[in-house]
Enzyme design. Structure first.
Site, PDB file in Angstrom:
ATOM      1  N   LYS A  13      44.584 -26.539   8.200  1.00  0.00           N
ATOM      2  CA  LYS A  13      43.733 -27.421   9.418  1.00  0.00           C
ATOM      3  C   LYS A  13      44.598 -28.712   9.865  1.00  0.00           C
ATOM      4  O   LYS A  13      44.911 -29.069  11.046  1.00  0.00           O
ATOM      5  CB  LYS A  13      42.493 -27.761   8.741  1.00  0.00           C
ATOM      6  CG  LYS A  13      41.629 -26.661   8.530  1.00  0.00           C
ATOM      7  CD  LYS A  13      40.550 -27.024   7.754  1.00  0.00           C
ATOM      8  CE  LYS A  13      40.154 -27.940   6.680  1.00  0.00           C
ATOM      9  NZ  LYS A  13      40.842 -27.271   5.259  1.00  0.00           N
ATOM     10  N   ARG A  88      30.799 -29.272   7.037  1.00  0.00           N
ATOM     11  CA  ARG A  88      31.091 -28.402   5.836  1.00  0.00           C
ATOM     12  C   ARG A  88      29.677 -28.103   5.199  1.00  0.00           C
ATOM     13  O   ARG A  88      30.008 -27.353   4.165  1.00  0.00           O
ATOM     14  CB  ARG A  88      31.888 -29.145   5.013  1.00  0.00           C
ATOM     15  CG  ARG A  88      33.184 -29.451   4.749  1.00  0.00           C
ATOM     16  CD  ARG A  88      33.743 -30.422   3.749  1.00  0.00           C
ATOM     17  NE  ARG A  88      34.966 -30.152   3.067  1.00  0.00           N
ATOM     18  CZ  ARG A  88      36.012 -30.611   3.349  1.00  0.00           C
ATOM     19  NH1 ARG A  88      36.360 -31.168   4.509  1.00  0.00           N
ATOM     20  NH2 ARG A  88      37.141 -30.327   2.721  1.00  0.00           N
ATOM     21  N   ARG A 127      52.087 -29.958  -1.541  1.00  0.00           N
ATOM     22  CA  ARG A 127      51.906 -30.822  -0.396  1.00  0.00           C
ATOM     23  C   ARG A 127      52.207 -32.334  -0.793  1.00  0.00           C
ATOM     24  O   ARG A 127      52.161 -32.819  -1.589  1.00  0.00           O
ATOM     25  CB  ARG A 127      50.374 -30.883  -0.033  1.00  0.00           C
ATOM     26  CG  ARG A 127      50.064 -31.743   1.063  1.00  0.00           C
ATOM     27  CD  ARG A 127      48.816 -31.819   1.843  1.00  0.00           C
ATOM     28  NE  ARG A 127      47.791 -31.648   0.916  1.00  0.00           N
ATOM     29  CZ  ARG A 127      46.447 -31.533   1.178  1.00  0.00           C
ATOM     30  NH1 ARG A 127      46.078 -31.143   2.437  1.00  0.00           N
ATOM     31  NH2 ARG A 127      45.401 -31.554   0.730  1.00  0.00           N
ATOM     32  N   ARG A 160      48.375 -36.285  -3.050  1.00  0.00           N
ATOM     33  CA  ARG A 160      46.955 -36.666  -2.953  1.00  0.00           C
ATOM     34  C   ARG A 160      46.448 -36.566  -4.206  1.00  0.00           C
ATOM     35  O   ARG A 160      46.847 -35.472  -4.875  1.00  0.00           O
ATOM     36  CB  ARG A 160      46.429 -35.649  -1.940  1.00  0.00           C
ATOM     37  CG  ARG A 160      46.059 -36.439  -0.433  1.00  0.00           C
ATOM     38  CD  ARG A 160      45.504 -35.540   0.641  1.00  0.00           C
ATOM     39  NE  ARG A 160      44.292 -34.893   0.015  1.00  0.00           N
ATOM     40  CZ  ARG A 160      43.609 -34.140   0.903  1.00  0.00           C
ATOM     41  NH1 ARG A 160      44.075 -33.771   2.140  1.00  0.00           N
ATOM     42  NH2 ARG A 160      42.452 -33.464   0.526  1.00  0.00           N
ATOM     43  N   ARG A 171      37.575 -27.485  -5.604  1.00  0.00           N
ATOM     44  CA  ARG A 171      37.312 -27.738  -3.874  1.00  0.00           C
ATOM     45  C   ARG A 171      37.414 -26.108  -3.394  1.00  0.00           C
ATOM     46  O   ARG A 171      36.428 -25.879  -2.545  1.00  0.00           O
ATOM     47  CB  ARG A 171      38.720 -28.435  -3.391  1.00  0.00           C
ATOM     48  CG  ARG A 171      38.612 -29.754  -3.742  1.00  0.00           C
ATOM     49  CD  ARG A 171      40.087 -30.338  -3.226  1.00  0.00           C
ATOM     50  NE  ARG A 171      40.621 -30.226  -2.346  1.00  0.00           N
ATOM     51  CZ  ARG A 171      41.972 -30.562  -1.998  1.00  0.00           C
ATOM     52  NH1 ARG A 171      42.773 -30.811  -2.801  1.00  0.00           N
ATOM     53  NH2 ARG A 171      42.184 -30.479  -0.500  1.00  0.00           N
TER      54      ARG A 171
HETATM   55  P1  AP5 Z   1      47.232 -28.852   5.264  1.00  0.00           P
HETATM   56  O1  AP5 Z   1      47.733 -28.763   6.605  1.00  0.00           O
HETATM   57  O2  AP5 Z   1      47.365 -30.271   4.628  1.00  0.00           O
HETATM   58  O3  AP5 Z   1      45.631 -28.118   4.647  1.00  0.00           O
HETATM   59  P2  AP5 Z   1      44.450 -28.522   5.096  1.00  0.00           P
HETATM   60  O4  AP5 Z   1      43.691 -27.245   5.377  1.00  0.00           O
HETATM   61  O5  AP5 Z   1      44.299 -29.621   6.034  1.00  0.00           O
HETATM   62  O6  AP5 Z   1      43.904 -28.971   3.732  1.00  0.00           O
HETATM   63  P3  AP5 Z   1      43.079 -30.090   3.182  1.00  0.00           P
HETATM   64  O7  AP5 Z   1      43.342 -30.256   1.539  1.00  0.00           O
HETATM   65  O8  AP5 Z   1      43.365 -31.653   3.766  1.00  0.00           O
HETATM   66  O9  AP5 Z   1      41.689 -29.750   3.453  1.00  0.00           O
HETATM   67  P4  AP5 Z   1      40.368 -30.232   2.625  1.00  0.00           P
HETATM   68  O10 AP5 Z   1      39.467 -29.567   3.446  1.00  0.00           O
HETATM   69  O11 AP5 Z   1      40.282 -29.814   1.462  1.00  0.00           O
HETATM   70  O12 AP5 Z   1      40.229 -31.713   2.587  1.00  0.00           O
HETATM   71  P5  AP5 Z   1      39.969 -32.955   3.128  1.00  0.00           P
HETATM   72  O13 AP5 Z   1      40.767 -33.974   3.419  1.00  0.00           O
HETATM   73  O14 AP5 Z   1      39.093 -32.511   4.539  1.00  0.00           O
HETATM   74  O15 AP5 Z   1      48.141 -27.912   4.463  1.00  0.00           O
HETATM   75  C1  AP5 Z   1      48.339 -27.766   3.146  1.00  0.00           C
HETATM   76  C2  AP5 Z   1      49.788 -27.548   2.691  1.00  0.00           C
HETATM   77  O16 AP5 Z   1      50.277 -26.438   2.953  1.00  0.00           O
HETATM   78  C3  AP5 Z   1      50.794 -28.722   3.419  1.00  0.00           C
HETATM   79  O17 AP5 Z   1      51.726 -29.043   2.312  1.00  0.00           O
HETATM   80  C4  AP5 Z   1      51.513 -27.881   4.390  1.00  0.00           C
HETATM   81  O18 AP5 Z   1      52.684 -28.371   4.518  1.00  0.00           O
HETATM   82  C5  AP5 Z   1      51.373 -26.614   4.057  1.00  0.00           C
HETATM   83  N1  AP5 Z   1      51.203 -25.571   4.995  1.00  0.00           N
HETATM   84  C6  AP5 Z   1      50.532 -25.810   6.027  1.00  0.00           C
HETATM   85  N2  AP5 Z   1      50.549 -24.647   6.908  1.00  0.00           N
HETATM   86  C7  AP5 Z   1      51.117 -23.661   5.998  1.00  0.00           C
HETATM   87  C8  AP5 Z   1      51.561 -22.476   6.438  1.00  0.00           C
HETATM   88  N3  AP5 Z   1      51.420 -21.835   7.548  1.00  0.00           N
HETATM   89  N4  AP5 Z   1      52.520 -21.706   5.642  1.00  0.00           N
HETATM   90  C9  AP5 Z   1      53.101 -22.494   4.490  1.00  0.00           C
HETATM   91  N5  AP5 Z   1      52.559 -23.862   4.223  1.00  0.00           N
HETATM   92  C10 AP5 Z   1      51.714 -24.050   4.850  1.00  0.00           C
HETATM   93  O19 AP5 Z   1      38.711 -33.396   2.167  1.00  0.00           O
HETATM   94  C11 AP5 Z   1      39.099 -33.929   0.922  1.00  0.00           C
HETATM   95  C12 AP5 Z   1      37.573 -34.262   0.352  1.00  0.00           C
HETATM   96  O20 AP5 Z   1      36.911 -35.259   0.943  1.00  0.00           O
HETATM   97  C13 AP5 Z   1      36.703 -33.054   0.041  1.00  0.00           C
HETATM   98  O21 AP5 Z   1      37.149 -32.380  -1.184  1.00  0.00           O
HETATM   99  C14 AP5 Z   1      35.349 -33.912   0.076  1.00  0.00           C
HETATM  100  O22 AP5 Z   1      35.132 -34.531  -1.278  1.00  0.00           O
HETATM  101  C15 AP5 Z   1      35.549 -34.854   1.091  1.00  0.00           C
HETATM  102  N6  AP5 Z   1      35.034 -34.449   2.338  1.00  0.00           N
HETATM  103  C16 AP5 Z   1      35.774 -34.405   3.550  1.00  0.00           C
HETATM  104  N7  AP5 Z   1      34.903 -34.083   4.451  1.00  0.00           N
HETATM  105  C17 AP5 Z   1      33.726 -33.939   3.852  1.00  0.00           C
HETATM  106  C18 AP5 Z   1      32.390 -33.562   4.771  1.00  0.00           C
HETATM  107  N8  AP5 Z   1      32.542 -33.141   5.911  1.00  0.00           N
HETATM  108  N9  AP5 Z   1      31.516 -33.535   3.799  1.00  0.00           N
HETATM  109  C19 AP5 Z   1      31.464 -33.610   2.644  1.00  0.00           C
HETATM  110  N10 AP5 Z   1      32.665 -34.151   1.898  1.00  0.00           N
HETATM  111  C20 AP5 Z   1      33.710 -34.182   2.813  1.00  0.00           C
END
Ligand code: AP5
Length: 214
Positions: A13, A88, A127, A160, A171
């Protein structure tokens, strides 16, 4: 354009959000980034959120909806935005519907990235992040030009704290229990397009662009 990116942790994402920001000038509303910024600056919300995020579970609906509500009303969102990591839960989805109604706008597309658990674990363990800009790399799949350094600024990359094996498992469980049901929610509304997130980042971006409205 108003777009929502949906998918498990590590689905890509954030990676694809950066492409869309670059090519479409959209404002990114990433609740994960906003919460990490709050943790970093030691605000009350940040202090509450840190332990929850490190455990791989969700911050309360009230807190995240409050952050998004405040941000989405800013003038720079008027021309379009990209929701990444919000909503979410069913409650958050309903709160978002209310916010959009108040603004008299609607989502143009909900994109679901489909990836398997094994890929998630590999992607998150490799990552690396440039924290000030949110640019994301992977040691194997998308390495920076110079190891451990951001391509644009040359600053150090970090890992991270929630990318440890145990937290990633939590997660993923949290995603399946609380967020995956939103796929049906948006399918029923007719806004959702699912794309194969297992392709290379470039191929996924092509699929994503093709899924956007003209
Ligand atoms: P990346 O693009 O970073 O993946 P992502 O989908 O953005 O993953 P996140 O870990 O950021 O999502 P998340 O939803 O768990 O975390 P968030 O910060 O929202 O890609 C990952 C890796 O893969 C990278 O190294 C990239 O280079 C590689 N990659 C990408 N595409 C690729 C491909 N096609 N092929 C190969 N490699 C690839 O949330 C974190 C925490 O915050 C949550 O756990 C929760 O506690 C809290 N939180 C956030 N939002 C909320 C909410 N709305 N409600 C409640 N709690 C929340």
């Amino acid at each position: 354009m108003r777009i929502l990116l949906l998918g498990p942790p590590g689905a890509g994402k954030g990676t694809q959000a950066n492409n869309l920001i670059r090519d479409y000038g959209l404002v990114q509303l990433s609740t994960g980034d906003m919460l990490r910024a709050a943790v970093e600056s030691g605000t009350e919300i940040g202090l509450k959120a840190k332990a929850v995020m490190d455990a791989g579970v969700l911050v309360s609906d009230e807190i995240v909806a409050g952050i998004v509500r405040e941000r989405i009303q800013q003038p720079d969102c008027a021309n379009g935005f990209l929701l990444d990591g919000f909503p979410r839960t069913q409650v958050q989805a309903e709160l978002l519907d209310q916010m959009l109604e108040e603004l008299n706008v609607s989502l143009d597309r909900v994109i679901e990235f489909q990836v398997n658990d094994e890929a998630v674990v590999r992607r998150l363990s490799g990552r690396r992040l440039h924290q000030p800009s949110g640019r994301t790399y992977h040691v194997e799949f998308n390495p920076p030009k110079e190891e451990g350094r951001d391509n644009v600024t040359g600053e150090a990359l970090i890992q991270r704290e929630d990318d440890t094996a145990d937290t990633v498992r939590n997660r993923l469980n949290t995603y399946y229990e609380q967020t995956a049901p939103l796929v049906s929610y948006y399918t029923e509304k007719g806004d959702l397009v699912s794309i194969d997130g297992m392709q290379s980042p470039e191929e996924v971006y092509t699929l994503l662009r093709n899924a956007l409205p003209n």
